[in-house]
Structure formats: structure tokens, C-alpha cells
Motif scaffolding. Structure first.
Motif, short mmCIF file in Angstrom:
data_model
loop_
_atom_site.label_atom_id
_atom_site.label_comp_id
_atom_site.label_asym_id
_atom_site.label_seq_id
_atom_site.Cartn_x
_atom_site.Cartn_y
_atom_site.Cartn_z
N ASP A 33 22.43 13.18 25.50
CA ASP A 33 22.37 12.86 26.84
C ASP A 33 21.86 14.15 27.62
O ASP A 33 22.07 15.44 27.54
CB ASP A 33 23.94 12.89 27.21
CG ASP A 33 24.28 11.56 26.70
OD1 ASP A 33 23.68 10.66 25.79
OD2 ASP A 33 25.54 11.27 26.65
N ASP A 34 21.24 13.60 28.89
CA ASP A 34 21.20 14.58 30.00
C ASP A 34 19.82 15.18 30.19
O ASP A 34 19.62 15.90 31.18
CB ASP A 34 22.46 15.85 30.05
CG ASP A 34 23.68 15.10 30.27
OD1 ASP A 34 23.67 13.83 30.39
OD2 ASP A 34 24.76 15.98 30.39
N HIS A 56 23.73 10.59 37.44
CA HIS A 56 24.80 11.15 36.46
C HIS A 56 26.07 11.21 37.28
O HIS A 56 27.05 12.24 37.42
CB HIS A 56 24.59 12.61 35.93
CG HIS A 56 25.24 12.45 34.67
ND1 HIS A 56 26.84 12.89 34.44
CD2 HIS A 56 24.99 12.91 33.23
CE1 HIS A 56 27.20 12.84 33.17
NE2 HIS A 56 26.04 13.00 32.60
N HIS A 111 25.36 16.35 23.29
CA HIS A 111 24.52 17.16 24.19
C HIS A 111 23.78 18.20 23.66
O HIS A 111 24.53 19.09 22.84
CB HIS A 111 25.10 17.86 25.45
CG HIS A 111 25.92 16.59 26.12
ND1 HIS A 111 27.36 16.42 25.63
CD2 HIS A 111 25.64 15.92 27.06
CE1 HIS A 111 27.98 15.50 26.36
NE2 HIS A 111 26.92 15.04 27.17
N HIS A 123 20.70 6.87 31.84
CA HIS A 123 21.74 7.58 31.87
C HIS A 123 22.28 7.69 33.41
O HIS A 123 23.16 8.68 33.76
CB HIS A 123 21.54 9.05 31.23
CG HIS A 123 23.02 9.42 30.85
ND1 HIS A 123 23.85 8.93 29.99
CD2 HIS A 123 23.35 10.94 31.01
CE1 HIS A 123 24.89 9.91 30.02
NE2 HIS A 123 24.59 10.96 30.46
ZN LIG Z 1 25.64 12.90 30.57
#
Ligand SMILES: [Zn+2]
Length: 286
Positions: A26-27, A89, A203, A85
């Protein structure tokens, strides 16, 4: 070895494999580049869940998020899936439903236009999911959405819009699970004959923060190069399972038609059959 005598059928992954491994990260932070390099070295596949309105200078301090150009360069030619996502966020349960829908739709529009592809996967930001959020995700056209709730299991997802991973990469049971996954032989079992999915999430910036890139390197090395494992992105697995589930059977179960465009593999009475898209197969008599 137990030989299946009757007509029970079991999904097999491409080329008849009994197992699949996938990752979900993620991210969109700069450390994703190092993770992609490791995945590449061991021929592993995964999915990267990206936001689309967090490219400003201040966002760099948020675990090293990449700017727009860097994000594009990192993922445009990578053999991995990119997925939703949320645009910013945010906790999707702390805004109105229309705003939650907008978060997901804006995210999807941006990713599809930027990367010139169809984007249908998602990972929920934070732990907010269920209820109305599930509807928002569905109406935005996402076909699966990952949670952060570990199952410690290799069962295929029962509910793709609340797709629970096997575990986080930092789970104390990661290598115990890896051993169990690698040593399992579903094709030799009487009851535990179902296909297996190992789904790891995390992550990549956690490896920087914890100084433990060796963990993912060791895991990748251990899991790679196995003939019985399909290394695939999240959406490849979703599409494959959907194609398998679309198989049409005769009432006696001895004949099947594949109406999808993908070839699928099925095991019956210990034999694995490949059924090409648009084709009918009659199983050999016992
Ligand atoms: Zn995230």
C-alpha cells in the motif's frame, strides 16, 4: 497416495498448479522500488495500491510518498497490478457516502488515465470497510477489496469485497505459514484437496523503518521457483477464479463447457484437465 475415486472437482491454477502466491503493498512510497526489484529477482508478482491526490512536497514526509512522475516511472512498466487505495487515504467511514464514492471514483479515474489501463482492484485505507463503504466500492466498479484482517489460512476468498489476507509480512507466523504452504500436497490428500492461496500484505516503508529488508528477501527466496505455485497479481487470481466458476457442467458432472476466454484447469479423479475458452471437455471414465 490417495486417489480420488469419485466425481468431486477441484480448481487448479494455470498449468494445473495447486497453489498461488500473491502480494499487496500500500501507499506508493519510494521504497516500493526496492520491493519491485526484489519481486523481479525472484519472479514474484503483486499488487500496489496507490492514492492519487497525495503527490505534494509535504506528502514526502508521510513515509516517503512519491510524486506524480516518480509514481508513474515506478509502476508504468512494472509487471505488477496497480489498484485503488482512495484518492487521499482517508477513513471512508468518516465522510458521507457520496464523498466516499467520490474518493474511490476519483482515484480510479486518475489511475486509469495516468497508466492507460483498466483498474478494478482495491485495498481499503485504514481499517474502515463494510456496510455502506462496501456499496461505494461496488458502485465504483472494484471487483475485490482487501482488508487488513489476517486469516492465517490459505483458503480462497469467500467474499472478494472483504478480501482478508493470509497475513502481514511482519506476522510472527510468516515463516511457519511458509513452511506449511510449501510442504502441503493437496493433490495427495483425501480431504484437504482444495487449491491454496498465500496472500501477504504490508507497506514497503516498514522494511526501511524496521531495518529488515532481509525478511522479505528471505521470504521471496524461499517461496520462489516452485513448480506447484502460480505467482500472480491479485487481479489475475480474481479473474482466473471467476473464469473457473463460470464452468458449466452436465447433470452427471462428466462433461464441462468453458464459456470464458481464459483456459482453466480442473482436477477430477486425480487427473488434471485443461479446458480452453469456448471448449467442452468430457472427462475420462473411471
Ligand atoms: Zn494505506
Amino acid at each position: 497416495m490417495f486417489i480420488q475415486m469419485h466425481s468431486e472437482k477441484f480448481m487448479r491454477f494455470p498449468e494445473g498448479r495447486t497453489k498461488a502466491l500473491t502480494f499487496s503493498y500500500d501507499d506508493g512510497t519510494a521504497s516500493d522500488k526496492r520491493l519491485i526489484e526484489i519481486f523481479g529477482r525472484y519472479a514474484l508478482k503483486g499488487t500496489f495500491n496507490l492514492n492519487s491526490l497525495l503527490f505534494s512536497e509535504e506528502c514526502r514526509d508521510w513515509h516517503g510518498r512519491m510524486d506524480e512522475d516518480e509514481t508513474y516511472e515506478t509502476f508504468a512498466d512494472a509487471p505488477h497490478e496497480i489498484a485503488l487505495h482512495g484518492a487521499r487515504h482517508i477513513f471512508l467511514d468518516r465522510v458521507s457516502l457520496p464523498e466516499a464514492v467520490n474518493e474511490i471514483v476519483q482515484n480510479r479515474v486518475w489511475l486509469e488515465n495516468k497508466f492507460n489501463r483498466i483498474v478494478r482492484g482495491m485495498a481499503y485505507p485504514y481499517r474502515a470497510y463494510g456496510g455502506e463503504i462496501r456499496e461505494a466500492v461496488k458502485f465504483a466498479g472494484a471487483v475485490y477489496a482487501r482488508t487488513t484482517d489476517s486469516t492465517h489460512s490459505f483458503a480462497l476468498p469467500g467474499d472478494w469485497l472483504e478480501l482478508n489476507p493470509t497475513c502481514h509480512h511482519g506476522d510472527s507466523r510468516l515463516f511457519e505459514l511458509a513452511d506449511r504452504f510449501l510442504s502441503a500436497r493437496p493433490e495427495r490428500e483425501l480431504k484437504e484437496r482444495d487449491p491454496m492461496l498465500f496472500y501477504v500484505w504490508g507497506h514497503s516503508y516498514e522494511f526501511d523503518g524496521n531495518g529488515n529488508w532481509d525478511l522479505i528477501e528471505n521470504f521471496a527466496k524461499r517461496m520462489s521457483g516452485r513448480k506447484d505455485i502460480w505467482y500472480a497479481t491479485n487481479i489475475q487470481i480474481y479473474d482466473y477464479v471467476r473464469a473457473y466458476k463460470s464452468l458449466v457442467f452436465s447433470i452427471d458432472g462428466e462433461r464441462t463447457f468453458n464459456p470464458s476466454a481464459l483456459p482453466v484447469w480442473i482436477e477430477i479423479r486425480g487427473r488434471v484437465y485443461r479446458i480452453d475458452g469456448g471448449k467442452t471437455v468430457i472427462f475420462e471414465k473411471p
